[in-house]
Design an enzyme around this catalytic site. Structure first.
Site, PDB file in Angstrom:
ATOM      1  N   ASP A  12     -16.716   7.709   9.518  1.00 13.19           N
ATOM      2  CA  ASP A  12     -15.247   7.754   8.617  1.00 13.19           C
ATOM      3  C   ASP A  12     -14.250   7.938   9.351  1.00 13.19           C
ATOM      4  O   ASP A  12     -14.233   9.359   9.098  1.00 13.19           O
ATOM      5  CB  ASP A  12     -15.102   6.664   7.997  1.00 13.19           C
ATOM      6  N   ARG A  26       0.601  -0.982   0.181  1.00 15.16           N
ATOM      7  CA  ARG A  26       0.319  -0.104  -0.244  1.00 15.16           C
ATOM      8  C   ARG A  26       0.693   1.139  -0.467  1.00 15.16           C
ATOM      9  O   ARG A  26       0.700   2.371  -0.128  1.00 15.16           O
ATOM     10  CB  ARG A  26      -0.765   0.183   1.529  1.00 15.16           C
TER      11      ARG A  26
HETATM   12  C1  LIG Z   1     -13.983  -2.721   7.444  1.00 15.23           C
HETATM   13  S1  LIG Z   1     -14.868  -1.677   6.376  1.00 15.23           S
HETATM   14  C2  LIG Z   1     -16.230  -2.008   7.323  1.00 15.23           C
HETATM   15  C3  LIG Z   1     -17.398  -1.532   7.049  1.00 15.23           C
HETATM   16  C4  LIG Z   1     -18.587  -1.615   6.911  1.00 15.23           C
HETATM   17  N1  LIG Z   1     -19.145  -1.215   8.353  1.00 15.23           N
HETATM   18  C5  LIG Z   1     -19.424  -3.036   6.882  1.00 15.23           C
HETATM   19  O1  LIG Z   1     -18.847  -3.617   7.903  1.00 15.23           O
HETATM   20  O2  LIG Z   1     -19.097  -3.569   5.893  1.00 15.23           O
HETATM   21  C6  LIG Z   1     -13.730  -1.174   8.136  1.00 15.23           C
HETATM   22  C7  LIG Z   1     -14.077   0.981   7.907  1.00 15.23           C
HETATM   23  O3  LIG Z   1     -12.938   1.202   9.235  1.00 15.23           O
HETATM   24  C8  LIG Z   1     -12.962   2.046   8.972  1.00 15.23           C
HETATM   25  N2  LIG Z   1     -12.042   3.390  10.399  1.00 15.23           N
HETATM   26  C9  LIG Z   1     -10.643   2.431  10.346  1.00 15.23           C
HETATM   27  N3  LIG Z   1     -10.101   2.662  11.628  1.00 15.23           N
HETATM   28  C10 LIG Z   1     -11.303   4.007  12.060  1.00 15.23           C
HETATM   29  C11 LIG Z   1     -10.809   4.458  12.908  1.00 15.23           C
HETATM   30  N4  LIG Z   1     -10.590   4.632  14.241  1.00 15.23           N
HETATM   31  N5  LIG Z   1     -12.823   5.774  13.499  1.00 15.23           N
HETATM   32  C12 LIG Z   1     -12.846   5.490  12.640  1.00 15.23           C
HETATM   33  N6  LIG Z   1     -13.322   4.866  11.078  1.00 15.23           N
HETATM   34  C13 LIG Z   1     -12.526   3.806  10.914  1.00 15.23           C
HETATM   35  C14 LIG Z   1     -12.000   2.821   7.883  1.00 15.23           C
HETATM   36  O4  LIG Z   1     -11.390   3.253   7.502  1.00 15.23           O
HETATM   37  C15 LIG Z   1     -13.126   1.113   7.212  1.00 15.23           C
HETATM   38  O5  LIG Z   1     -13.555   2.031   5.912  1.00 15.23           O
END
Ligand SMILES: C[S@@+](CC[C@H](N)C(=O)[O-])C[C@H]1O[C@@H](n2cnc3c(N)ncnc32)[C@H](O)[C@@H]1O
Length: 289
Positions: free
Chosen positions: A159, A54
């Site tokens: 997010d 990445r």
């Molecule tokens: C795998 S996705 C899950 C998306 C959705 N909730 C689902 O279940 O399909 C994880 C998301 O968490 C976000 N994320 C990671 N760390 C975070 C943080 N500290 N605060 C807010 N969002 C975060 C990432 O940017 C990503 O978009």
């Protein structure tokens, strides 16, 4: 096959695949990501490959030759560099109606929440990624509307990753991103649009206007909102956090819920939840006591 690239700045040819990410540099990137986003990336071959693959894209973007050069740029750069770094290292996989039993559950409890809390139903989707999850929540609220005609469901979608949030706020998807959305919902809540000769699906106002998009880092020490939420979805993000971080995030989420409101986690995340203020309801769904 290795990729030989031209450095835009110097014109020199070099091979990105040969640039070595040392364990020392890996640890610097991993620790920075942990401090910024709580994402825990222990030194494993899989995480090493993840960071290497990445960040190498960012080396290309900035015409840099080594991870060390990128690190210096990240350290001296401003918010934009940090935001790009976070975007690169988050995993944003999502889809419409993912873990679909949660939306059956939501549809069944919304009328009850309306009776209990009145017209304003406040929901929060706390790791919204590219938006498929909040739009699914909005469609579910529309489907429940006949049983609660005077309800005004509202959704905050947040997010940490500003790039996915921007996409989510447009509500515009390519065909491949519509995965999981049944044909009936697809035409009821989305319309086809053309842009630059390509076709996209765009969320109709009925669901788009229900959602407000905003950046929010779950690592914030305190979650301060004007009102309590009646439903919080925080799914498939706790898996990236270690145990103390997960506990802190759950404590904070619970503090934002109205008593009687629901917390919905990802299917694989419920193992870690032992909170005295939460009653398990169904798979990865909890009610605040
Ligand atoms: C795998 S996705 C899950 C998306 C959705 N909730 C689902 O279940 O399909 C994880 C998301 O968490 C976000 N994320 C990671 N760390 C975070 C943080 N500290 N605060 C807010 N969002 C975060 C990432 O940017 C990503 O978009």
């Amino acid at each position: 096959m290795t990729a030989v690239k031209k450095n835009e700045a110097t014109g020199a040819l070099y091979d990105f695949e040969d640039i070595k990410l040392t364990d020392k540099m890996f640890m610097k990137f991993a620790e920075r990501m942990y401090d910024l986003a709580g994402v825990d990336l222990p030194l494993t071959p899989k995480n090493h490959a993840l960071i290497r693959n990445r960040i190498v894209k960012l080396l290309r973007r900035h015409s840099l030759k080594t991870y060390e050069e990128y690190w210096s740029k990240l350290e001296s750069g401003g918010n934009e560099m940090v935001s790009e770094f976070i975007s690169a290292l988050t995993t944003n996989m999502t889809s419409f109606y993912r873990e679909s039993n949660h939306f059956d559950f939501l549809k069944s409890v919304l009328p009850e929440l309306h009776r209990k809390f009145g017209a304003d139903l406040r929901m929060w989707c706390a790791a919204a990624s590219t938006g498929q999850e909040p739009y699914t929540i909005a469609m579910t609220a529309c489907e429940a509307q006949p049983e609660m005609p005077s309800a005004k469901p509202r959704l905050l979608a947040t997010d940490i990753d500003l790039q996915v949030l921007k996409k989510a706020s447009t509500g515009t998807y390519e065909e491949r991103e519509m995965q999981g959305l049944p044909p009936v919902q697809r035409t009821k809540y989305f319309e086809k649009i053309k842009a630059d000769g390509d076709e996209y699906w765009r969320a109709k106002d009925q669901i788009h206007n229900m959602i407000r998009f905003a950046p929010f880092n779950l690592m914030n020490p305190k979650y301060e909102f004007q009102h309590k939420f009646h439903v919080i979805f925080c799914r498939n993000v706790l898996i990236y956090f270690d145990e103390p971080t997960t506990k802190r995030v759950i404590d904070n989420l619970v503090s934002c819920l109205a008593p009687g409101g629901y917390l919905v986690l990802g299917h694989s995340e419920s193992g870690n939840v032992k909170h005295p203020g939460l009653k398990p309801m169904s798979r990865a769904v909890y009610q605040k006591l």
